[in-house]
Scaffold this motif. Structure first.
Motif, PDB file in Angstrom:
ATOM      1  N   ALA A 165      -3.414   4.366  10.237  1.00  0.00           N
ATOM      2  CA  ALA A 165      -3.256   4.782   8.837  1.00  0.00           C
ATOM      3  C   ALA A 165      -1.810   5.113   8.493  1.00  0.00           C
ATOM      4  CB  ALA A 165      -4.165   5.976   8.559  1.00  0.00           C
ATOM      5  N   ASN A 166      -1.071   5.667   9.456  1.00  0.00           N
ATOM      6  CA  ASN A 166       0.310   6.064   9.160  1.00  0.00           C
ATOM      7  C   ASN A 166       1.193   4.896   8.750  1.00  0.00           C
ATOM      8  OD1 ASN A 166      -0.088   8.796   9.584  1.00  0.00           O
ATOM      9  ND2 ASN A 166       0.535   8.737  11.736  1.00  0.00           N
ATOM     10  N   ALA A 167       0.838   3.702   9.202  1.00  0.00           N
ATOM     11  CA  ALA A 167       1.631   2.519   8.824  1.00  0.00           C
ATOM     12  C   ALA A 167       1.515   2.217   7.342  1.00  0.00           C
ATOM     13  CB  ALA A 167       1.172   1.311   9.637  1.00  0.00           C
ATOM     14  N   PHE A 168       0.473   2.745   6.698  1.00  0.00           N
ATOM     15  CA  PHE A 168       0.238   2.458   5.281  1.00  0.00           C
ATOM     16  C   PHE A 168       0.572   3.636   4.372  1.00  0.00           C
ATOM     17  CE2 PHE A 168      -2.620  -0.155   7.839  1.00  0.00           C
ATOM     18  CZ  PHE A 168      -2.412  -1.415   7.296  1.00  0.00           C
ATOM     19  N   ILE A 208       0.834  -1.204   0.000  1.00  0.00           N
ATOM     20  CA  ILE A 208       0.000   0.000   0.000  1.00  0.00           C
ATOM     21  C   ILE A 208       0.866   1.250   0.000  1.00  0.00           C
ATOM     22  CG2 ILE A 208      -1.710   1.303   1.327  1.00  0.00           C
ATOM     23  CD1 ILE A 208      -2.880  -1.386   2.216  1.00  0.00           C
ATOM     24  N   ARG A 209       1.943   1.248   0.768  1.00  0.00           N
ATOM     25  CA  ARG A 209       2.859   2.408   0.763  1.00  0.00           C
ATOM     26  C   ARG A 209       3.457   2.619  -0.624  1.00  0.00           C
ATOM     27  NH1 ARG A 209       4.704   0.317   5.863  1.00  0.00           N
ATOM     28  NH2 ARG A 209       6.498  -0.617   4.790  1.00  0.00           N
ATOM     29  N   GLY A 210       3.662   1.519  -1.339  1.00  0.00           N
ATOM     30  CA  GLY A 210       4.233   1.610  -2.677  1.00  0.00           C
ATOM     31  C   GLY A 210       3.198   1.813  -3.764  1.00  0.00           C
ATOM     32  N   LEU A 214      -6.803   6.517   4.443  1.00  0.00           N
ATOM     33  CA  LEU A 214      -5.714   7.201   3.737  1.00  0.00           C
ATOM     34  C   LEU A 214      -6.227   8.337   2.853  1.00  0.00           C
ATOM     35  CD1 LEU A 214      -3.594   4.110   2.606  1.00  0.00           C
ATOM     36  CD2 LEU A 214      -3.092   5.685   4.492  1.00  0.00           C
ATOM     37  N   GLY A 215      -7.501   8.290   2.507  1.00  0.00           N
ATOM     38  CA  GLY A 215      -8.057   9.305   1.621  1.00  0.00           C
ATOM     39  C   GLY A 215      -7.659   9.119   0.180  1.00  0.00           C
ATOM     40  N   GLU A 219     -10.726  -1.510   1.642  1.00  0.00           N
ATOM     41  CA  GLU A 219     -11.537  -0.302   1.459  1.00  0.00           C
ATOM     42  C   GLU A 219     -11.478   0.594   2.693  1.00  0.00           C
ATOM     43  OE1 GLU A 219     -15.342  -1.936   0.569  1.00  0.00           O
ATOM     44  OE2 GLU A 219     -14.877  -2.344  -1.545  1.00  0.00           O
ATOM     45  N   ALA A 220     -11.472   0.001   3.878  1.00  0.00           N
ATOM     46  CA  ALA A 220     -11.389   0.793   5.110  1.00  0.00           C
ATOM     47  C   ALA A 220     -10.031   1.474   5.231  1.00  0.00           C
ATOM     48  CB  ALA A 220     -11.634  -0.101   6.320  1.00  0.00           C
ATOM     49  N   ILE A 221      -8.980   0.783   4.847  1.00  0.00           N
ATOM     50  CA  ILE A 221      -7.642   1.380   4.870  1.00  0.00           C
ATOM     51  C   ILE A 221      -7.576   2.521   3.857  1.00  0.00           C
ATOM     52  CG2 ILE A 221      -5.197   0.962   4.387  1.00  0.00           C
ATOM     53  CD1 ILE A 221      -5.695  -1.939   5.420  1.00  0.00           C
ATOM     54  N   ALA A 222      -8.153   2.298   2.680  1.00  0.00           N
ATOM     55  CA  ALA A 222      -8.175   3.342   1.654  1.00  0.00           C
ATOM     56  C   ALA A 222      -8.916   4.581   2.153  1.00  0.00           C
ATOM     57  CB  ALA A 222      -8.829   2.805   0.383  1.00  0.00           C
ATOM     58  N   ALA A 223     -10.048   4.373   2.832  1.00  0.00           N
ATOM     59  CA  ALA A 223     -10.808   5.506   3.373  1.00  0.00           C
ATOM     60  C   ALA A 223      -9.987   6.264   4.409  1.00  0.00           C
ATOM     61  CB  ALA A 223     -12.110   5.006   3.992  1.00  0.00           C
TER      62      ALA A 223
END
Length: 277
Positions: free
Chosen positions: A273-276, A143-145, A205-206, A199-203
């Motif tokens: 979220a910061n982990a991603f 996800i970070r990449g 992260l915005g 999807e929750a992680i994406a939300a």
């Protein structure tokens, strides 16, 4: 004295914070590297290695209650060291697979530890959580990449649990009466699929995070290279390949014991979220 093992981990760190915030003490956190551990003020830091049970003796001195995550070392040696040190009560983190998939090797290992604890003569409380929300950290690099997250069984919805909820139940078991000799199956408040987790992680992260379902064979090849074939099979079975009603069941154990509703996956995603990023 309460000793929290795995004190820098997802459950142990949350448990120390909860105990400290409620004025419970004295508290001691066990870590392999005391120089890197950051505990709440007033929590005693002690260094020990589960691979060397002799190193645990100073950590166990004067301890009345022990929080133990199984599988960090030789559980038999750890429990014996605790018994010899005069520990009265152990809260053990096992796994819900002990009751849902007892035929799998890792579940059998967890059950063996539970039996050792019950035979130790110490009072015990056993926690059997389902899949951890923090397991999704395995996707963090992708996800970070800005890469596609690839996972099997995209439609299988498990009642994933926030590690802080496991910590909250452990805190109650360690500090309140009525929990000796009890075994608790722990889940989150709702079922959530791998796709919904992304999807929750994406939300949080915005931004969009692409997701693609892969086959069991593809997932197995990736996991076996890291954990071995048997462990890969076991993980894949309990994440979609061999699920049953017992594994899928949403339980109210967290709310019943703590008085607070279990936390949804989306809250874990927001908090981490910061982990991603």
């Amino acid at each position: 004295m309460i000793l929290v093992t795995g004190a820098t981990g997802n459950i142990g760190s949350a448990l120390l914070k909860e105990l400290h915030a409620r004025g419970v003490g004295p508290l001691r956190g066990l870590t392999r590297d005391a120089a890197r551990a950051v505990f709440p003020e007033g929590v005693e830091t002690v260094e020990g290695d589960f691979a060397e049970s002799a190193s645990l003796k100073p950590a166990l001195e004067g301890v009345r209650s022990l929080f133990l995550v199984s599988g960090l070392g030789s559980d038999a040696d750890i429990l014996e060291a605790a018994r010899q040190a005069g520990v009265e009560h152990v809260v053990l983190v096992s796994s819900i697979t002990v009751q849902t998939h007892p035929h799998l090797g890792p579940a059998g290992e967890k059950l063996a530890v539970e039996r050792l604890l019950k035979a130790s003569g110490m009072a015990w409380t056993i926690l059997r959580p389902t899949q951890f929300a923090s397991n999704t950290l395995m996707w963090a690099a992708s996800i970070r990449g800005h890469e596609t997250v690839r996972a099997p069984y995209a439609a299988t919805a498990l009642p994933t649990i926030h590690p802080a909820d496991i910590a909250s139940v452990a805190r109650v078991a360690l500090t309140e009466p009525g929990h000796h000799g009890r075994t608790y199956a722990l889940t989150g408040p709702e079922q959530v699929t791998a796709r919904q987790q992304v999807e929750a992680i994406a939300a949080a992260l915005g931004r969009e995070v692409p997701f693609a379902e892969i086959s069991r064979q593809q997932a197995h090849a990736r996991m076996a290279a890291v954990f071995g074939a048997e462990a890969a099979d076991a993980v894949l079975d309990v994440t979609g390949g061999d699920v049953n009603d017992e594994l899928l069941m949403v339980r109210d154990t967290v709310s019943r014991i703590t008085g607070t509703p279990a936390l949804p996956f989306r809250q874990w995603a927001s908090e981490n979220a910061n982990a991603f990023r």
